[in-house]
Motif scaffolding. Structure first.
Motif, short mmCIF file in Angstrom:
data_model
loop_
_atom_site.label_atom_id
_atom_site.label_comp_id
_atom_site.label_asym_id
_atom_site.label_seq_id
_atom_site.Cartn_x
_atom_site.Cartn_y
_atom_site.Cartn_z
N GLY A 148 0.84 -1.20 0.00
CA GLY A 148 0.00 0.00 0.00
C GLY A 148 0.87 1.24 0.00
O GLY A 148 1.60 1.49 0.97
N LEU A 149 0.84 2.02 -1.09
CA LEU A 149 1.73 3.19 -1.21
C LEU A 149 1.41 4.27 -0.18
O LEU A 149 2.24 5.13 0.09
CB LEU A 149 1.65 3.77 -2.64
N GLU A 150 0.20 4.21 0.38
CA GLU A 150 -0.18 5.23 1.38
C GLU A 150 0.32 4.87 2.79
O GLU A 150 0.20 5.66 3.72
CB GLU A 150 -1.71 5.41 1.39
N ARG A 151 0.92 3.68 2.94
CA ARG A 151 1.33 3.21 4.27
C ARG A 151 2.46 4.05 4.86
O ARG A 151 3.39 4.45 4.16
CB ARG A 151 1.78 1.75 4.16
N ASP A 152 2.42 4.29 6.17
CA ASP A 152 3.46 5.07 6.87
C ASP A 152 4.76 4.26 6.89
O ASP A 152 4.76 3.08 7.26
CB ASP A 152 2.99 5.37 8.31
N VAL A 153 5.87 4.90 6.51
CA VAL A 153 7.15 4.18 6.40
C VAL A 153 7.68 3.71 7.75
O VAL A 153 8.47 2.76 7.82
CB VAL A 153 8.23 5.04 5.70
N THR A 154 7.23 4.33 8.84
CA THR A 154 7.72 3.91 10.17
C THR A 154 7.07 2.61 10.63
O THR A 154 7.48 2.03 11.63
CB THR A 154 7.50 5.02 11.22
N GLU A 155 6.05 2.15 9.89
CA GLU A 155 5.40 0.87 10.23
C GLU A 155 6.07 -0.32 9.53
O GLU A 155 5.68 -1.47 9.74
CB GLU A 155 3.92 0.90 9.81
#
Length: 518
Positions: free
Chosen positions: A155-162
């Motif tokens: 998912g491109l909208e996902r937060d990178v810190t996750e």
């Protein structure tokens, strides 16, 4: 044609010298492996040539108009940034050009006819550049590279810190490929990558026409992609033609020749000093003694580099636990969404199990769920009796400001200062490392500090999350020996088959349980 020239580079931190009068040249098409023990300055060298760090002395000169792409393991990805934001940042220079073009169009309303023609021509040039760089197809390009590296499904909208460590590495790599640099600088790119994407990266680098510099402790990977080795050792940088295996062969031959020359010269020095001592007082032989003294004074004395401390990992073992280490009953792991189907697993005492599978399918999550650090979405995990657990995490907290000594003392407050220093030294850390803050050390040195905590705690089950990441060849070999000798049980996440071969009693492929398509 020379792309990068480094001349007479010297650099250090405090009283600890990293480089002394180092010179280096990068030529078109060279595929370089930059190697050396943990803490020798490989990442520091990368930071200096990319202008992130100023050297104490020396000159760094890149060829004109060269675009450099740097895959840095320590890149900070901030909370709130989506995967798409990070990938699109590869085109920041194009977005800046678009802003400049829009500003020109806004200024047209106040321009006289002559100035207007000049501004229109400038805006047209920028527009042509944007078209040439496929600016108006950025979304499609981002999607294409994200799909190739298995990022699109996250998912491109996902937060990178996750993201997991491997997913994070893939995002940074995708950004680098979208930048299409002339030169690639890669700092341990296989860390956290699963076997499938390591193979993909091998193919990519073998087909890569431009030059690259690669830092890696993964020997099979190095051998498959490089044609030159630069060895960083004792503040110097030496060039070797060929892959890592060829380097080892030539290096060991040079070392044995140097040692033979040193021993021969030491014998000669001893004989000369002995002759001078016996004959300088006698009139008949005084001239001969003075002649030999002059020879001694002019002699270019061969010096052998001090041998680096090699780590010794010996795990302390606790009492024997019950027969079963853990049992899971319909355990579903994950965070907001399930990462697995219901798991019914069991691990018996004495097992040494390796978890494999693609990045992000839940290997680290499974370890944390077993430990109770993450609540299960459903089902449960029952731990066995009399367990003394040792846990090695992928990374340490980067906000930690303690020194190595303080870090060990906090874990073992009963230790004397001598015992703390001795424990760290056995893990291959020198006095200068020991007194430094942990966060300023290299990734490999930090890993050795964390291993120091682990081996000094009596355990009967080890949960290890990619323990080989960042470790140099000597440390990896010693860790494998120690884990084979360990009489307790091991549950380990690892992507290096050559490391767990001969160590693992069983390999669990986590992709069989995964809910994700990776």
């Amino acid at each position: 044609m020379s792309i990068l020239n480094v001349e007479h580079l010297s650099h250090g931190f405090g009283d600890r010298a990293i480089f002394e009068d180092v010179s280096f040249r990068l030529l078109k098409g060279e595929h370089i492996g930059l190697i050396g023990a943990n803490g020798e300055g490989k990442s520091t060298f990368m930071n200096i040539i990319t202008n992130k760090l100023m050297p104490d002395e020396g000159k760094i000169e890149w060829a004109k108009n060269v675009r450099v792409g740097y895959l840095d393991q320590h890149t900070v990805l901030e909370k709130g940034m989506s995967i798409e934001t990070v990938l699109k940042s590869a085109f920041d220079f194009l977005f800046d050009m678009e802003k400049e073009m829009n500003a020109i169009y806004e200024s047209l309303q106040d321009a006289d006819p002559e100035k207007m023609d000049e501004l229109m021509e400038e805006a047209g040039t920028i527009s042509d550049l944007l078209t040439m760089h496929d600016f108006y197809m950025i979304d499609a390009k981002v999607e294409e590279v994200a799909r190739a590296l298995g990022i699109l499904d996250l998912g491109l909208e996902r937060d990178v810190t996750e993201l997991s460590g491997g997913q994070r590495t893939k995002v940074l790599m995708a950004k680098l490929l979208l930048e299409k640099p002339d030169i690639l600088l890669l700092d341990e790119p296989t860390n956290y990558l699963d076997a499938e994407h390591i193979e993909w990266l091998k193919r990519y680098l073998n087909d890569y026409e431009n030059a690259f510099i690669l830092i890696s402790h993964d020997i099979p990977f190095l051998n498959s992609v490089v044609n030159l080795i630069y060895h960083m050792d004792n503040r110097k940088l030496e060039r070797y033609v060929g892959d890592y295996d060829k380097f080892r062969e030539v290096y060991e031959m040079k070392q044995s020749q140097l040692e033979a020359a040193y021993n021969k010269q030491q014998q000669e020095i001893k004989d000369l000093k002995d002759f001078v001592a016996r004959n300088k007082a006698r009139v008949a032989t005084r001239n001969m003694a003075m002649s030999r003294q002059k020879k001694l004074d002019k002699m270019d004395v061969i010096e052998l580099a001090a041998e680096k401390p090699k780590p010794e990992f010996n795990f302390k073992e606790a009492r024997t636990p019950g027969r079963y280490i853990f049992n899971t009953k319909d355990l579903v792991i994950g965070y907001d969404e399930p990462l697995s189907s219901p798991l019914n697993l069991e691990m018996e005492r004495g097992s040494k199990i390796v978890l494999t599978g693609a990045n992000g399918i839940g290997k680290t999550t499974l370890l944390k769920s077993i430990l109770g650090l993450i609540p299960a979405i459903s089902g449960k995990c029952e731990l066995g009796d009399y367990l003394e657990i040792g846990y090695f995490e992928q990374e340490m907290d980067r906000s930690v400001t303690t020194t190595c000594i303080e870090e060990i003392w906090q874990a073992f407050p009963g230790y004397t200062q001598y015992e703390v220093r001795s424990a760290l030294a056995k893990c291959g850390l020198t006095t200068k490392h020991i007194e430094s803050q942990v966060r300023v050390l290299s990734g490999g040195e930090q890993a050795k500090v964390r291993l120091c905590k682990l081996i000094n705690k009596p355990t009967n089950i080890l949960l290890l999350d990619e323990p080989t990441n960042h470790l140099d060849v000597d440390a990896k070999d010693e860790l494998k020996r120690a884990l084979k000798a360990y009489k307790g049980s091991i549950l380990m996440v690892c992507h290096e088959p050559e490391f767990y071969d001969g160590l693992a009693t069983d390999v669990w492929d986590c992709s069989k349980w995964s809910k994700l398509i990776v």
